[in-house]
Design a protein around this motif. Structure first.
Motif, PDB file in Angstrom:
ATOM      1  N   MET A   1       3.426  15.052 -14.554  1.00 38.03           N
ATOM      2  CA  MET A   1       2.991  15.333 -13.205  1.00 38.03           C
ATOM      3  C   MET A   1       2.352  14.073 -12.606  1.00 38.03           C
ATOM      4  SD  MET A   1       0.332  18.164 -11.698  1.00 38.03           S
ATOM      5  CE  MET A   1       1.394  19.498 -12.146  1.00 38.03           C
ATOM      6  N   LEU A   2       2.469  13.923 -11.314  1.00 36.06           N
ATOM      7  CA  LEU A   2       1.883  12.796 -10.597  1.00 36.06           C
ATOM      8  C   LEU A   2       0.371  12.759 -10.816  1.00 36.06           C
ATOM      9  CD1 LEU A   2       2.310  10.502  -8.442  1.00 36.06           C
ATOM     10  CD2 LEU A   2       1.681  12.228  -6.746  1.00 36.06           C
ATOM     11  N   THR A   3      -0.155  11.563 -11.030  1.00 29.84           N
ATOM     12  CA  THR A   3      -1.589  11.334 -11.174  1.00 29.84           C
ATOM     13  C   THR A   3      -2.042  10.428 -10.046  1.00 29.84           C
ATOM     14  OG1 THR A   3      -1.332  11.426 -13.582  1.00 29.84           O
ATOM     15  CG2 THR A   3      -3.365  10.473 -12.744  1.00 29.84           C
ATOM     16  N   LEU A   4      -3.233  10.683  -9.508  1.00 30.95           N
ATOM     17  CA  LEU A   4      -3.801   9.833  -8.456  1.00 30.95           C
ATOM     18  C   LEU A   4      -4.947   9.026  -9.029  1.00 30.95           C
ATOM     19  CD1 LEU A   4      -2.428  12.176  -6.789  1.00 30.95           C
ATOM     20  CD2 LEU A   4      -4.165  11.757  -5.087  1.00 30.95           C
ATOM     21  N   THR A   5      -5.000   7.753  -8.665  1.00 26.93           N
ATOM     22  CA  THR A   5      -6.168   6.956  -9.022  1.00 26.93           C
ATOM     23  C   THR A   5      -7.319   7.374  -8.108  1.00 26.93           C
ATOM     24  OG1 THR A   5      -5.720   5.189  -7.428  1.00 26.93           O
ATOM     25  CG2 THR A   5      -4.707   4.967  -9.641  1.00 26.93           C
ATOM     26  N   PRO A   6      -8.556   7.041  -8.450  1.00 27.35           N
ATOM     27  CA  PRO A   6      -9.675   7.352  -7.555  1.00 27.35           C
ATOM     28  C   PRO A   6      -9.495   6.745  -6.158  1.00 27.35           C
ATOM     29  CG  PRO A   6     -10.511   6.789  -9.718  1.00 27.35           C
ATOM     30  CD  PRO A   6      -9.029   6.496  -9.736  1.00 27.35           C
ATOM     31  N   THR A   7      -8.914   5.555  -6.078  1.00 26.13           N
ATOM     32  CA  THR A   7      -8.679   4.915  -4.782  1.00 26.13           C
ATOM     33  C   THR A   7      -7.645   5.690  -3.973  1.00 26.13           C
ATOM     34  OG1 THR A   7      -9.190   2.761  -5.761  1.00 26.13           O
ATOM     35  CG2 THR A   7      -8.087   2.742  -3.638  1.00 26.13           C
ATOM     36  N   ALA A   8      -6.586   6.149  -4.621  1.00 26.44           N
ATOM     37  CA  ALA A   8      -5.571   6.944  -3.929  1.00 26.44           C
ATOM     38  C   ALA A   8      -6.156   8.269  -3.464  1.00 26.44           C
ATOM     39  CB  ALA A   8      -4.368   7.182  -4.825  1.00 26.44           C
ATOM     40  N   ALA A   9      -6.985   8.905  -4.293  1.00 31.31           N
ATOM     41  CA  ALA A   9      -7.614  10.163  -3.903  1.00 31.31           C
ATOM     42  C   ALA A   9      -8.493   9.961  -2.674  1.00 31.31           C
ATOM     43  CB  ALA A   9      -8.433  10.728  -5.061  1.00 31.31           C
ATOM     44  N   GLU A  10      -9.247   8.884  -2.651  1.00 30.11           N
ATOM     45  CA  GLU A  10     -10.102   8.586  -1.499  1.00 30.11           C
ATOM     46  C   GLU A  10      -9.256   8.328  -0.249  1.00 30.11           C
ATOM     47  OE1 GLU A  10     -13.480   8.559   0.484  1.00 30.11           O
ATOM     48  OE2 GLU A  10     -13.361   8.929  -1.657  1.00 30.11           O
ATOM     49  N   ALA A  11      -8.144   7.625  -0.410  1.00 29.00           N
ATOM     50  CA  ALA A  11      -7.255   7.343   0.723  1.00 29.00           C
ATOM     51  C   ALA A  11      -6.657   8.635   1.274  1.00 29.00           C
ATOM     52  CB  ALA A  11      -6.141   6.383   0.302  1.00 29.00           C
ATOM     53  N   VAL A  12      -6.232   9.533   0.399  1.00 30.16           N
ATOM     54  CA  VAL A  12      -5.665  10.808   0.846  1.00 30.16           C
ATOM     55  C   VAL A  12      -6.715  11.603   1.618  1.00 30.16           C
ATOM     56  CG1 VAL A  12      -4.813  13.059   0.044  1.00 30.16           C
ATOM     57  CG2 VAL A  12      -3.866  10.944  -0.912  1.00 30.16           C
ATOM     58  N   LYS A  13      -7.927  11.693   1.082  1.00 27.30           N
ATOM     59  CA  LYS A  13      -8.997  12.433   1.776  1.00 27.30           C
ATOM     60  C   LYS A  13      -9.292  11.805   3.136  1.00 27.30           C
ATOM     61  CE  LYS A  13     -11.855  12.351  -1.740  1.00 27.30           C
ATOM     62  NZ  LYS A  13     -13.010  12.569  -2.635  1.00 27.30           N
TER      63      LYS A  13
END
Length: 92
Positions: A1-13
């Protein structure tokens, strides 16, 4: 399954927060096939067949083709000073 880095999670939010009427939504990734790659959009809810990935409160919805194509991948993001975001995929 796709994993998000903390930076990607922050960008999505951050991206989702820019659309006031979509407070609890997410970024939907759709596999457009061929060389055109993936299409990203902000949406309030996942489609019925979507796989939902939640990381640090960031929600990403993957259509069925994207879920297969992005299995065992890591989504990262680079945040620019002007507020723009550049996403990148790598192998897990």
């Amino acid at each position: 399954m796709l994993t998000l880095t903390p930076t990607a999670a922050e960008a999505v939010k951050n991206i989702v927060s820019r659309v006031p009427q979509i407070d609890d939504g997410g970024v939907r990734i759709r596999d457009t096939g061929g060389e055109s790659g993936f299409e990203l959009s902000v949406t309030p809810t996942p489609e019925t067949e979507d796989t939902v990935v939640v990381t640090d409160g960031a929600r990403v919805f993957l259509d069925s083709k994207a879920a297969v194509a992005l299995d065992d991948r890591v989504l990262d993001a680079e945040l620019a000073g002007d507020g723009s975001v550049r996403f990148a995929l790598s192998a897990a």
